[in-house]
Design a protein around this motif. Sequence first.
Motif, mmCIF file in Angstrom:
data_model
loop_
_atom_site.group_PDB
_atom_site.id
_atom_site.type_symbol
_atom_site.label_atom_id
_atom_site.label_comp_id
_atom_site.label_asym_id
_atom_site.label_seq_id
_atom_site.Cartn_x
_atom_site.Cartn_y
_atom_site.Cartn_z
ATOM 1 N N ILE A 128 0.868 -1.185 0.006
ATOM 2 C CA ILE A 128 -0.097 -0.018 -0.013
ATOM 3 C C ILE A 128 0.839 1.246 -0.203
ATOM 4 C CG2 ILE A 128 -0.277 0.117 2.565
ATOM 5 C CD1 ILE A 128 -3.106 0.827 -0.373
ATOM 6 N N TYR A 129 2.214 1.058 0.391
ATOM 7 C CA TYR A 129 3.155 2.090 0.188
ATOM 8 C C TYR A 129 3.360 2.732 -1.186
ATOM 9 C CZ TYR A 129 6.414 -1.377 -0.767
ATOM 10 O OH TYR A 129 7.318 -2.407 -1.426
ATOM 11 N N GLU A 130 2.831 2.036 -2.038
ATOM 12 C CA GLU A 130 2.966 2.409 -3.489
ATOM 13 C C GLU A 130 1.813 3.241 -4.038
ATOM 14 O OE1 GLU A 130 3.736 -1.215 -5.593
ATOM 15 O OE2 GLU A 130 5.686 -1.408 -5.336
ATOM 16 N N LYS A 131 0.582 3.279 -3.045
ATOM 17 C CA LYS A 131 -0.672 3.757 -3.527
ATOM 18 C C LYS A 131 -0.847 4.950 -2.368
ATOM 19 C CE LYS A 131 -0.798 0.089 -5.990
ATOM 20 N NZ LYS A 131 -1.788 -1.152 -5.818
ATOM 21 N N LEU A 132 -0.885 5.135 -1.215
ATOM 22 C CA LEU A 132 -1.048 6.174 -0.232
ATOM 23 C C LEU A 132 0.293 6.982 -0.031
ATOM 24 C CD1 LEU A 132 -3.036 4.395 2.469
ATOM 25 C CD2 LEU A 132 -3.985 5.458 0.396
ATOM 26 N N GLY A 133 0.205 8.085 0.074
ATOM 27 C CA GLY A 133 1.311 8.965 0.343
ATOM 28 C C GLY A 133 1.266 9.867 -0.827
ATOM 29 N N ALA A 134 2.626 10.370 -0.953
ATOM 30 C CA ALA A 134 2.699 11.127 -2.640
ATOM 31 C C ALA A 134 3.554 10.507 -3.267
ATOM 32 C CB ALA A 134 3.467 12.342 -2.067
ATOM 33 N N HIS A 135 3.162 10.373 -4.655
ATOM 34 C CA HIS A 135 3.892 9.634 -5.710
ATOM 35 C C HIS A 135 3.954 10.403 -7.077
ATOM 36 C CE1 HIS A 135 3.922 6.056 -3.261
ATOM 37 N NE2 HIS A 135 2.610 6.334 -2.851
ATOM 38 N N PRO A 136 5.042 10.828 -7.223
ATOM 39 C CA PRO A 136 5.380 11.732 -8.410
ATOM 40 C C PRO A 136 5.001 10.673 -9.543
ATOM 41 C CG PRO A 136 7.098 12.071 -7.045
ATOM 42 C CD PRO A 136 6.285 11.110 -6.353
ATOM 43 N N ARG A 137 4.343 11.045 -10.496
ATOM 44 C CA ARG A 137 3.934 10.144 -11.772
ATOM 45 C C ARG A 137 3.220 10.769 -12.933
ATOM 46 N NH1 ARG A 137 -1.321 6.248 -9.743
ATOM 47 N NH2 ARG A 137 -1.123 5.883 -12.069
ATOM 48 N N LYS A 138 2.914 9.979 -13.872
ATOM 49 C CA LYS A 138 2.314 10.564 -14.882
ATOM 50 C C LYS A 138 0.861 9.751 -15.123
ATOM 51 C CE LYS A 138 5.931 12.163 -18.040
ATOM 52 N NZ LYS A 138 6.286 12.157 -19.273
ATOM 53 N N LEU A 139 0.044 10.761 -15.187
ATOM 54 C CA LEU A 139 -1.643 10.142 -15.534
ATOM 55 C C LEU A 139 -1.639 10.406 -17.189
ATOM 56 C CD1 LEU A 139 -3.904 10.951 -12.684
ATOM 57 C CD2 LEU A 139 -2.705 9.201 -13.321
ATOM 58 N N GLY A 140 -1.400 9.159 -17.902
ATOM 59 C CA GLY A 140 -1.314 9.322 -19.245
ATOM 60 C C GLY A 140 -0.077 10.240 -19.550
ATOM 61 N N ASP A 141 -0.184 11.256 -20.375
ATOM 62 C CA ASP A 141 1.113 12.017 -20.418
ATOM 63 C C ASP A 141 1.227 13.159 -19.552
ATOM 64 O OD1 ASP A 141 -0.983 13.610 -21.451
ATOM 65 O OD2 ASP A 141 -0.055 13.910 -23.495
ATOM 66 N N VAL A 142 0.345 13.395 -18.594
ATOM 67 C CA VAL A 142 0.499 14.383 -17.537
ATOM 68 C C VAL A 142 1.222 14.310 -16.201
ATOM 69 C CG1 VAL A 142 -1.163 16.097 -16.344
ATOM 70 C CG2 VAL A 142 -1.554 15.117 -18.351
ATOM 71 N N PRO A 143 2.406 14.893 -16.224
ATOM 72 C CA PRO A 143 3.006 14.969 -15.046
ATOM 73 C C PRO A 143 2.539 15.295 -13.942
ATOM 74 C CG PRO A 143 4.123 16.469 -16.431
ATOM 75 C CD PRO A 143 3.068 16.039 -17.144
ATOM 76 N N GLY A 144 2.723 14.834 -12.678
ATOM 77 C CA GLY A 144 2.245 15.175 -11.353
ATOM 78 C C GLY A 144 2.505 14.600 -10.313
ATOM 79 N N THR A 145 1.941 14.615 -9.322
ATOM 80 C CA THR A 145 2.131 13.975 -7.865
ATOM 81 C C THR A 145 0.659 13.574 -7.355
ATOM 82 O OG1 THR A 145 3.860 15.182 -7.319
ATOM 83 C CG2 THR A 145 2.965 13.697 -5.667
#
Length: 744
Positions: A128-145
Amino acid sequence: MSYPVIIPETELKAFLHNHQANPHGWLGMHPAKVKRKAGVIVRAFRRDVARCSVIELDAPGQPAWPMERLADEGFFEVFIPGKKIFRHQLRYETTWGDIHQIYNAYSFLPTLSEQDLYLFNEGNEHRIYEKLGAHPRKLGDVPGTAFAVWAPAASRVSLVGNFNGWDARYHPMRPLGGSGVWELFAPDVGEGELYKFAIWDQQGNMRLKTDPYGTRFEGPPNNAAIVHATNRHQWGDGDWIARRAALAGQADRPMSIYEIHVGSWKRNLDEAGRAYNYRELAPLLADYAVEMGFTHIEVMPVAEFPFPGSWGYQVTGYFAPTHRWGTPEDFQFFVDHLHQRGLGVIVDWVPAHFPRDAFALAEFDGTHLYEHADPRLGAHQDWGTLIFNYGRHEVRCFLIASALSWLDRYHIDGLRVDAVASMLYLDYSRKEGEWIPNRYGGRENIEAISFLRQVNDLVHHYYPGALTIAEESTAFAKVSHPTAEGGLGFDYKWNMGLMHDTLLYFQKDPIHRKWSHDKLTFGMIYQYSEKFITVYSHDEVVHLKASMLGKMGAGTLADKAATLRALYGYVWMYPGKKLLFMGSEFGQRSEWNYDTGLEWQLLQHPEHEGLRVLVRDLNRLYTSEPVLSTTDYRPESFRWVNASDGDHSTISFLRTDPSGRTAWLVVCNFTPLTRTRHHVGVPHRGYWREVLNTNSAYYGGAGFGNHGGRTASTIPADGFEQSLSLTLPGLSVLVFKWAAELPG
């Protein structure tokens, strides 16, 4: 054609006054029909924005749609007729004239699936540490956290940080059904941003909380989490991890552990004595530990903690190496470097309790979320801390994820679980009436026991060869036995009993030791009930207990050094894995102080350098001779020769291999009186080579010994038909090796 304000005034006020619990229902882009015209409505709430417009990304020539500012706080709205939902960005001008173009944070689907939430609520989402918290990632081609936090009793939750002036109005989060999880994908928030969660309880009171799953934190007093990815380090320890996996299940192997506190092992004297960071410390520590013959480094807790005086044992960041000594990448470098130098890394892990700091886990969402509400279950009286509610699925999930994350993200080889005894018993350090029995009327904490079994099994399942070690000070059965056999599933248990008994013995004036001879022998009664590690940890050299050298009875510095050499000689030859706290290997004179470096300058004195060299040679002897390091848990490999000579404070025993071709004799004299022509029985005729003598001048002793060895005579002794006639120097341990002559 102009359109009227569409958002109801009550909902607009809810945003402006921090009462909005359904932000995704109003912000972002939604289908709408206004004045019988179908289209979409777009809303945005941005701090310090004077003008805002909508940009259609898939129609480059399309003019921007200006938005109407409904409130000075920066709330904007526009209805666009004839359109269906489309990809868009917001172009806005700040009140000081800067122009930005960003994605709308309220235009994205949840970043957690229903399956993620189901498993989390069930207690079976192990990562669950990969899901909860804050994770820099892309949703599609959109970067964010992607941000997510568990706060089931909250009436609303907002993300706050330096990106929105810590104003809770501007990044409200959405609840994900009945899971208790609140979520927001923020395309305008990237790595390095400070953040917390503003959490309102059901009475409308707001708490500003740090992220329980945060991967990096700033230092006190603000204690904010920092958006930080942990997957950039390029690991070079693949061979080490493969060798570790190949040893899975082999508990009886050489293990000599050097326990350290990162901030006080050694200081940079060229820079006003500052502590080294993880990256600087790694090669210095590796050079020393390898030269000293240790196999593992055990690091006192490095998970983030607010109060330095807790040494890391009151954790507020269960997924983050403390900021004090570097970044997560620095700590990864530390572990990687030690692995490449052949050293395992064990980290102290603290699931037994957590501090009451208002910014952390305590009363997280206005309820006793992580802890029990009843102080008879939820409060540690000794430490002023709170006890996890191990019966709550999501709390178990949190702790299991913490354990696995250290093995996953940081390649840790083992977890030494702190204060296990306090977890096992509901009446731990409590008087009658101060605790609540379990459902069967007993004192065992059934939920904690179940949790420990589960986490141990999962560690071994996901990371073959990784170890779990219990600091457990009672006679609780089968701590280091597999769960399939009814045990707790730990690989090893600290031998607190032997530590206490030996220190009690060696603290006495030699003239009085004969009255405590049983302290040397009692431990063998239970020695093979668990897989023990013999420990002399940091706990024995603090709180006015004196250093290891300072404990060693009466006499001069030379007497104390000789006594400590004898203690180490006895323990290193006695069955069990080994652990020694830093500074004890060279006889630090003062108690350990977490705020200063060790007394390395003492190595210029022969008593201290001799101790260090002895520990080095004991480690090398122990790790190189299978009889001494791979038979620790075989009772047939140990035999007392003479355990009853308390009047003279001598004791002797044998370590043998299963084939009978090698035998080691250990003879100890724990008074200052040198004994000559002292007969010790041996099981074999022939020559017994003196392999080690703690009284050697090489170790700072007087140099008395047996000229390299002795040949067994036909004089019976100690139940054997032959014996050795030995000189036993005062305050010494002698080690002899016999080997069968192989056919020529």
